[in-house]
Design a protein around this motif. Sequence first.
Motif, short mmCIF file in Angstrom:
data_model
loop_
_atom_site.label_atom_id
_atom_site.label_comp_id
_atom_site.label_asym_id
_atom_site.label_seq_id
_atom_site.Cartn_x
_atom_site.Cartn_y
_atom_site.Cartn_z
N LEU A 63 0.83 -1.20 0.00
CA LEU A 63 0.00 0.00 0.00
C LEU A 63 0.86 1.26 0.00
O LEU A 63 0.58 2.22 -0.74
CB LEU A 63 -0.92 0.00 1.22
CG LEU A 63 -1.92 1.15 1.29
CD1 LEU A 63 -2.91 1.09 0.13
CD2 LEU A 63 -2.66 1.13 2.63
N LYS A 64 1.94 1.26 0.78
CA LYS A 64 2.82 2.43 0.83
C LYS A 64 3.56 2.61 -0.49
O LYS A 64 3.69 3.73 -1.00
CB LYS A 64 3.82 2.28 1.98
CG LYS A 64 4.75 3.47 2.12
CD LYS A 64 5.71 3.29 3.28
CE LYS A 64 6.71 4.45 3.36
NZ LYS A 64 7.68 4.24 4.47
N ALA A 65 4.03 1.51 -1.07
CA ALA A 65 4.80 1.61 -2.31
C ALA A 65 3.95 2.05 -3.48
O ALA A 65 4.45 2.70 -4.42
CB ALA A 65 5.46 0.26 -2.62
N LEU A 66 2.67 1.73 -3.47
CA LEU A 66 1.79 2.02 -4.59
C LEU A 66 1.77 3.50 -4.94
O LEU A 66 1.67 3.88 -6.11
CB LEU A 66 0.38 1.52 -4.29
CG LEU A 66 -0.67 1.67 -5.38
CD1 LEU A 66 -0.27 0.88 -6.63
CD2 LEU A 66 -2.04 1.20 -4.88
N LYS A 67 1.93 4.35 -3.94
CA LYS A 67 1.82 5.80 -4.19
C LYS A 67 3.00 6.33 -4.99
O LYS A 67 2.95 7.46 -5.50
CB LYS A 67 1.70 6.54 -2.86
CG LYS A 67 2.96 6.52 -2.00
CD LYS A 67 2.76 7.30 -0.72
CE LYS A 67 4.08 7.37 0.05
NZ LYS A 67 3.95 7.07 1.45
N TRP A 68 4.07 5.53 -5.13
CA TRP A 68 5.24 5.98 -5.88
C TRP A 68 5.17 5.59 -7.37
O TRP A 68 6.12 5.85 -8.11
CB TRP A 68 6.51 5.42 -5.25
CG TRP A 68 6.76 5.93 -3.86
CD1 TRP A 68 6.47 7.16 -3.37
CD2 TRP A 68 7.36 5.22 -2.78
NE1 TRP A 68 6.84 7.28 -2.05
CE2 TRP A 68 7.40 6.09 -1.67
CE3 TRP A 68 7.88 3.93 -2.62
CZ2 TRP A 68 7.93 5.72 -0.44
CZ3 TRP A 68 8.41 3.57 -1.39
CH2 TRP A 68 8.44 4.45 -0.31
N PHE A 69 4.10 4.98 -7.78
CA PHE A 69 3.95 4.52 -9.16
C PHE A 69 2.89 5.32 -9.91
O PHE A 69 1.87 5.71 -9.35
CB PHE A 69 3.53 3.04 -9.20
CG PHE A 69 4.61 2.07 -8.90
CD1 PHE A 69 5.43 1.56 -9.90
CD2 PHE A 69 4.83 1.63 -7.59
CE1 PHE A 69 6.42 0.65 -9.63
CE2 PHE A 69 5.82 0.70 -7.30
CZ PHE A 69 6.62 0.21 -8.32
N ASP A 70 3.17 5.52 -11.20
CA ASP A 70 2.17 6.07 -12.12
C ASP A 70 1.90 5.10 -13.26
O ASP A 70 1.34 5.50 -14.29
CB ASP A 70 2.65 7.40 -12.68
CG ASP A 70 2.76 8.47 -11.60
OD1 ASP A 70 1.80 8.64 -10.84
OD2 ASP A 70 3.82 9.14 -11.53
N SER A 71 2.32 3.87 -13.12
CA SER A 71 2.07 2.81 -14.11
C SER A 71 1.53 1.60 -13.37
O SER A 71 1.62 1.52 -12.14
CB SER A 71 3.34 2.48 -14.89
OG SER A 71 4.39 2.08 -14.03
N PRO A 72 0.96 0.62 -14.08
CA PRO A 72 0.27 -0.48 -13.40
C PRO A 72 1.17 -1.31 -12.48
O PRO A 72 2.31 -1.63 -12.83
CB PRO A 72 -0.25 -1.33 -14.57
CG PRO A 72 -0.34 -0.39 -15.72
CD PRO A 72 0.81 0.55 -15.55
N VAL A 73 0.64 -1.67 -11.32
CA VAL A 73 1.34 -2.50 -10.34
C VAL A 73 0.47 -3.73 -10.03
O VAL A 73 -0.72 -3.59 -9.74
CB VAL A 73 1.63 -1.73 -9.04
CG1 VAL A 73 2.35 -2.63 -8.03
CG2 VAL A 73 2.44 -0.48 -9.33
N VAL A 74 1.09 -4.90 -10.09
CA VAL A 74 0.41 -6.16 -9.84
C VAL A 74 0.98 -6.80 -8.57
O VAL A 74 2.20 -6.98 -8.47
CB VAL A 74 0.57 -7.14 -11.02
CG1 VAL A 74 -0.20 -8.44 -10.75
CG2 VAL A 74 0.13 -6.50 -12.33
N ALA A 75 0.12 -7.13 -7.62
CA ALA A 75 0.52 -7.90 -6.45
C ALA A 75 0.15 -9.36 -6.72
O ALA A 75 -1.02 -9.69 -6.90
CB ALA A 75 -0.20 -7.40 -5.20
N ALA A 76 1.16 -10.21 -6.79
CA ALA A 76 0.93 -11.61 -7.13
C ALA A 76 0.22 -12.35 -6.01
O ALA A 76 0.16 -11.89 -4.87
CB ALA A 76 2.26 -12.30 -7.45
N HIS A 77 -0.32 -13.52 -6.37
CA HIS A 77 -0.86 -14.48 -5.41
C HIS A 77 -2.05 -13.92 -4.61
O HIS A 77 -2.05 -13.92 -3.39
CB HIS A 77 0.25 -14.95 -4.46
CG HIS A 77 1.53 -15.30 -5.15
ND1 HIS A 77 1.59 -16.20 -6.20
CD2 HIS A 77 2.81 -14.85 -4.97
CE1 HIS A 77 2.84 -16.30 -6.61
NE2 HIS A 77 3.59 -15.49 -5.90
#
Length: 263
Positions: free
Chosen positions: A160-174
Amino acid sequence: MLIDFHTHAFPPRIAQGAMRKLSYAAGGLQPQTDGTLASLREQMRLDGVDIAVVQSIATNPTQQSNVNSFAMEINRDDAIFAFGSVHPDAPDALAELERIKDAGLKGVKFHPDYQHFYVDDEKMIPIYKKISSLGLITLFHAGHEYGFAPPYHAMPEHMLKALKWFDSPVVAAHWGGVGCAMEVLETLCETDLWFDLSFGYGAMSKWAAQSIVDKHGPDRLLFASDMPWRRPSWELRLLDSLDIGEEDREKIRWKNAAGLLSL
């Protein structure tokens, strides 16, 4: 149509050793392929997978160039896409991300436990920003890891914290995190994260899977198996047991992935 968003394959010269080492580390987990690309293709045929995405991991800084060269080689296959990988401690990680983009790879895979970093470590911000600027997809191993003792490096609160540093799609596996269904429901559902649905069969309850689908919604869910550690047909058994409408089921099986990969 079926797209498997999370698979693995290794160069022939190292496949046997890699599979033996990884199986031992995971407590003797029985692989369903021999780790080669040919074996992956055969399992795809047997289980009705039309397209697979191979997720490569650079487990040390000196390895990333070779890992990505192999990914670039197999990415030429019409039915197989490959993600690259960079190691957080590699001095040329940003340049390697440009190489990944220039070669036509669609994204990058990180395994924070094998690569020894917390997903929300601020040292990762320049890498994440570079990934975003290049428009690459990022896939993280998330949750527990069978081959390591806790603490784990990509738990839901870290994601959740890391997500704010992205402007492109992020996938959490499993399903958002191995062994973390309650935390995923409380922390990650209804965010902008994508979840791949690998390694759910036999590892999570039907209630947990249904609850994640219901709360997160079908539009950011990606069918996946984690071959060679799971067979796609096994993961389909879990998916098919859930109360999902046919249109939404097709989104999960292939339409979401096709859109994300710009197929």
